[in-house]
Design a protein around this motif. Structure first.
Motif, PDB file in Angstrom:
ATOM      1  N   SER A  89       0.654   5.827  33.872  1.00 16.45           N
ATOM      2  CA  SER A  89       2.005   6.309  34.166  1.00 16.45           C
ATOM      3  C   SER A  89       3.050   5.283  33.767  1.00 16.45           C
ATOM      4  O   SER A  89       4.133   5.632  33.276  1.00 16.45           O
ATOM      5  CB  SER A  89       2.137   6.647  35.650  1.00 16.45           C
ATOM      6  N   GLU A  90       2.748   4.004  33.992  1.00 19.81           N
ATOM      7  CA  GLU A  90       3.698   2.953  33.650  1.00 19.81           C
ATOM      8  C   GLU A  90       3.878   2.801  32.143  1.00 19.81           C
ATOM      9  O   GLU A  90       4.958   2.438  31.673  1.00 19.81           O
ATOM     10  CB  GLU A  90       3.246   1.626  34.249  1.00 19.81           C
ATOM     11  N   LYS A  91       2.831   3.093  31.386  1.00 19.02           N
ATOM     12  CA  LYS A  91       2.876   2.884  29.940  1.00 19.02           C
ATOM     13  C   LYS A  91       3.485   4.066  29.186  1.00 19.02           C
ATOM     14  O   LYS A  91       3.876   3.924  28.031  1.00 19.02           O
ATOM     15  CB  LYS A  91       1.457   2.626  29.407  1.00 19.02           C
ATOM     16  N   LEU A  92       3.532   5.235  29.829  1.00 23.29           N
ATOM     17  CA  LEU A  92       4.062   6.410  29.145  1.00 23.29           C
ATOM     18  C   LEU A  92       5.584   6.361  29.094  1.00 23.29           C
ATOM     19  O   LEU A  92       6.246   6.193  30.114  1.00 23.29           O
ATOM     20  CB  LEU A  92       3.615   7.689  29.859  1.00 23.29           C
ATOM     21  N   GLY A  93       6.124   6.528  27.905  1.00 24.65           N
ATOM     22  CA  GLY A  93       7.562   6.579  27.740  1.00 24.65           C
ATOM     23  C   GLY A  93       8.071   8.001  27.694  1.00 24.65           C
ATOM     24  O   GLY A  93       7.306   8.966  27.783  1.00 24.65           O
ATOM     25  N   PRO A  94       9.394   8.182  27.522  1.00 29.78           N
ATOM     26  CA  PRO A  94       9.959   9.545  27.452  1.00 29.78           C
ATOM     27  C   PRO A  94       9.360  10.370  26.322  1.00 29.78           C
ATOM     28  O   PRO A  94       9.161  11.579  26.470  1.00 29.78           O
ATOM     29  CB  PRO A  94      11.450   9.293  27.250  1.00 29.78           C
ATOM     30  N   GLY A  95       9.084   9.723  25.177  1.00 28.67           N
ATOM     31  CA  GLY A  95       8.515  10.458  24.053  1.00 28.67           C
ATOM     32  C   GLY A  95       7.130  10.992  24.365  1.00 28.67           C
ATOM     33  O   GLY A  95       6.814  12.153  24.076  1.00 28.67           O
ATOM     34  N   GLU A  96       6.266  10.147  24.950  1.00 34.65           N
ATOM     35  CA  GLU A  96       4.912  10.592  25.297  1.00 34.65           C
ATOM     36  C   GLU A  96       4.936  11.676  26.375  1.00 34.65           C
ATOM     37  O   GLU A  96       4.152  12.623  26.334  1.00 34.65           O
ATOM     38  CB  GLU A  96       4.077   9.409  25.779  1.00 34.65           C
ATOM     39  N   LEU A 100       3.604  15.581  26.378  1.00 37.27           N
ATOM     40  CA  LEU A 100       2.682  16.059  27.406  1.00 37.27           C
ATOM     41  C   LEU A 100       3.119  17.406  27.988  1.00 37.27           C
ATOM     42  O   LEU A 100       2.297  18.156  28.517  1.00 37.27           O
ATOM     43  CB  LEU A 100       2.582  15.016  28.524  1.00 37.27           C
ATOM     44  N   ALA A 101       4.415  17.734  27.863  1.00 38.80           N
ATOM     45  CA  ALA A 101       4.953  18.955  28.477  1.00 38.80           C
ATOM     46  C   ALA A 101       4.258  20.223  27.986  1.00 38.80           C
ATOM     47  O   ALA A 101       3.801  21.039  28.799  1.00 38.80           O
ATOM     48  CB  ALA A 101       6.460  19.029  28.238  1.00 38.80           C
ATOM     49  N   PRO A 102       4.149  20.478  26.645  1.00 37.96           N
ATOM     50  CA  PRO A 102       3.467  21.712  26.222  1.00 37.96           C
ATOM     51  C   PRO A 102       2.006  21.753  26.607  1.00 37.96           C
ATOM     52  O   PRO A 102       1.444  22.834  26.830  1.00 37.96           O
ATOM     53  CB  PRO A 102       3.657  21.715  24.699  1.00 37.96           C
ATOM     54  N   VAL A 103       1.375  20.577  26.705  1.00 37.71           N
ATOM     55  CA  VAL A 103      -0.034  20.538  27.127  1.00 37.71           C
ATOM     56  C   VAL A 103      -0.158  21.020  28.568  1.00 37.71           C
ATOM     57  O   VAL A 103      -1.063  21.807  28.903  1.00 37.71           O
ATOM     58  CB  VAL A 103      -0.604  19.116  26.969  1.00 37.71           C
ATOM     59  N   ASN A 192      -4.887   6.842  41.546  1.00 30.72           N
ATOM     60  CA  ASN A 192      -3.711   5.990  41.620  1.00 30.72           C
ATOM     61  C   ASN A 192      -2.601   6.449  40.675  1.00 30.72           C
ATOM     62  O   ASN A 192      -1.768   5.647  40.233  1.00 30.72           O
ATOM     63  CB  ASN A 192      -4.066   4.524  41.308  1.00 30.72           C
ATOM     64  N   GLY A 193      -2.587   7.758  40.346  1.00 31.71           N
ATOM     65  CA  GLY A 193      -1.561   8.289  39.470  1.00 31.71           C
ATOM     66  C   GLY A 193      -0.474   8.998  40.247  1.00 31.71           C
ATOM     67  O   GLY A 193      -0.634   9.342  41.420  1.00 31.71           O
ATOM     68  N   SER A 194       0.621   9.227  39.603  1.00 38.30           N
ATOM     69  CA  SER A 194       1.750   9.923  40.208  1.00 38.30           C
ATOM     70  C   SER A 194       1.768  11.369  39.721  1.00 38.30           C
ATOM     71  O   SER A 194       2.016  11.615  38.531  1.00 38.30           O
ATOM     72  CB  SER A 194       3.068   9.231  39.845  1.00 38.30           C
ATOM     73  N   PRO A 195       1.494  12.350  40.592  1.00 41.23           N
ATOM     74  CA  PRO A 195       1.533  13.755  40.159  1.00 41.23           C
ATOM     75  C   PRO A 195       2.906  14.166  39.624  1.00 41.23           C
ATOM     76  O   PRO A 195       2.982  14.973  38.699  1.00 41.23           O
ATOM     77  CB  PRO A 195       1.178  14.522  41.437  1.00 41.23           C
ATOM     78  N   MET A 196       3.977  13.631  40.186  1.00 46.37           N
ATOM     79  CA  MET A 196       5.304  13.990  39.714  1.00 46.37           C
ATOM     80  C   MET A 196       5.536  13.492  38.293  1.00 46.37           C
ATOM     81  O   MET A 196       6.195  14.155  37.483  1.00 46.37           O
ATOM     82  CB  MET A 196       6.371  13.419  40.641  1.00 46.37           C
ATOM     83  N   LEU A 198       3.039  12.644  35.963  1.00 47.46           N
ATOM     84  CA  LEU A 198       2.056  13.099  34.994  1.00 47.46           C
ATOM     85  C   LEU A 198       1.902  14.616  34.938  1.00 47.46           C
ATOM     86  O   LEU A 198       1.463  15.154  33.917  1.00 47.46           O
ATOM     87  CB  LEU A 198       0.692  12.479  35.313  1.00 47.46           C
ATOM     88  N   ILE A 199       2.234  15.327  36.020  1.00 44.72           N
ATOM     89  CA  ILE A 199       1.908  16.761  36.092  1.00 44.72           C
ATOM     90  C   ILE A 199       3.161  17.599  36.299  1.00 44.72           C
ATOM     91  O   ILE A 199       3.559  18.397  35.449  1.00 44.72           O
ATOM     92  CB  ILE A 199       0.884  17.021  37.213  1.00 44.72           C
ATOM     93  N   TRP A 200       3.807  17.422  37.456  1.00 39.28           N
ATOM     94  CA  TRP A 200       4.924  18.298  37.810  1.00 39.28           C
ATOM     95  C   TRP A 200       6.174  18.003  36.991  1.00 39.28           C
ATOM     96  O   TRP A 200       6.952  18.912  36.697  1.00 39.28           O
ATOM     97  CB  TRP A 200       5.238  18.159  39.296  1.00 39.28           C
TER      98      TRP A 200
END
Length: 348
Positions: A89-96, A100-103, A192-196, A198-200
């Motif tokens: 989660s920390e490494k993902l930027g706005p572009g990544e 992830l949104a369409p996936v 240890n991930g953030s659902p908000m 990575l998912i929501w």
């Protein structure tokens, strides 16, 4: 001597005739309670099966990851209980995250698709037996003895197939979709991930839910040719309505292809199979209207291709297709035929 009773008798109560809308509402309730298993339980069970398979896949993945971790096949930022999604989660930027949104949207649509698969079978066999079964068990005699018109009876079956069943399937799909999101959110928390994050956040569950709800009127119009054809066969066939409903379009397609009859209209035989045979038999399958939609301006990029095909714009653009409205007219004509057949059919 007793005093005379001077009280006047109460006036007779007049019972107003039932309003036509009340009768139609009762007919809809009748169809629901007689076919509750197919309309209500089948989509829910299908959604439950999809969630169960998802849970099994997660468990298998966890076991495989732990075995790989124990064998030293993983390196990098690994926690004792598997992958550290917090680090991800920390490494993902706005572009990544935007990629992830369409996936996520596609994952939600796939999770919600199971009730719609069941819907196609439920509506097909419901329409096929709607008028035949009541003649077979002679219950039609009871229903004809009531002040219920053949028109209202058949239209209640049409409404049940095109509106009630799809609405219940959409409700089951939404329950399945949000349960799927909760399930993978729990998995993200365990790692240890953030659902908000990575998912929501990347996904659009409300937008996907709106797409599914908005597809109900499109489905109701697109399914009319198959609904009308199956009801017509159900009202006409003295036995084996399934064979009549399937074999007549198939043999017609074979006959047209064998003699190249469509060349008279400067068309290929495939046109007959696509616009006549397929429309009579498969229009109750959700999403088959996409081929008729005007998809200009729809972007197809990676995982967004499927979500664009099933999106609100693609679905509602099918309303601009002549194929849809020609099918509506043909379906309405066959429904009228089913009403007349139910009125005059004599089983001897």
């Amino acid at each position: 001597m007793n005093a005379l009773d001077t009280t006047l008798p109460a006036p007779a109560r007049t019972i107003a005739p039932a309003h036509p809308t009340h009768k139609f509402k009762l007919l809809l309730k009748r169809e629901f309670w007689e076919h509750k298993g197919g309309f209500f339980w089948a989509p829910l069970i299908a959604g439950g099966v999809s969630l169960l398979l998802t849970l099994m896949a997660i468990i298998v993945g966890e076991v495989a990851a732990r075995r790989a971790l124990a064998d030293g096949e993983f390196d990098g930022e690994i926690m004792i209980n598997g992958l550290d999604l917090g680090y991800l989660s920390e490494k993902l930027g706005p572009g990544e995250l935007s990629e992830l949104a369409p996936v996520m949207d596609l994952s939600m649509l796939m999770a919600a698709s199971w009730p719609f698969i069941v819907l196609a079978f439920v509506v097909f066999f419901y329409c096929l037996g709607a008028l035949y079964d009541e003649r077979k068990d002679r219950s039609v005699l009871f229903w004809k003895s009531l002040p219920l018109s053949d028109r209202d009876t058949v239209l209640s079956k049409v409404a049940s197939a095109t509106l009630v069943a799809p609405a219940l399937a959409v409700a089951a799909s939404l329950v399945t979709m949000f349960a799927f999101l909760l399930l993978i959110s729990v998995v993200a928390l365990l790692h240890n991930g953030s659902p908000m994050t990575l998912i929501w956040g990347p996904g659009s569950p409300l937008s996907v839910a709106l797409q599914l709800v908005a597809s109900i009127p499109v489905y109701a119009l697109w399914a009319l040719p198959t609904v009308g054809w199956l009801l017509l066969c159900s009202a006409w066939a003295r036995s084996k309505p399934f064979l009549w409903a399937i074999m007549i379009p198939l043999f017609a397609g074979i006959f047209v292809s064998w003699f190249d009859l469509m060349q008279v209209f400067d068309l290929e035989s495939s046109w007959f199979w696509k616009n006549i045979v397929a429309r009579l038999l498969f229009s109750v399958v959700p999403g088959t209207w996409v081929d008729a939609a005007h998809l200009e301006g729809v972007d197809f990029d990676g995982a967004g291709q499927m979500t664009s095909l099933l999106g609100l714009k693609a679905s509602w653009s099918a309303l601009l297709s002549p194929s849809l409205w020609i099918g509506v007219a043909a379906g309405a004509a066959m429904i009228v035929g089913a009403i007349r057949l139910r009125r005059w059919r004599d089983e001897g």
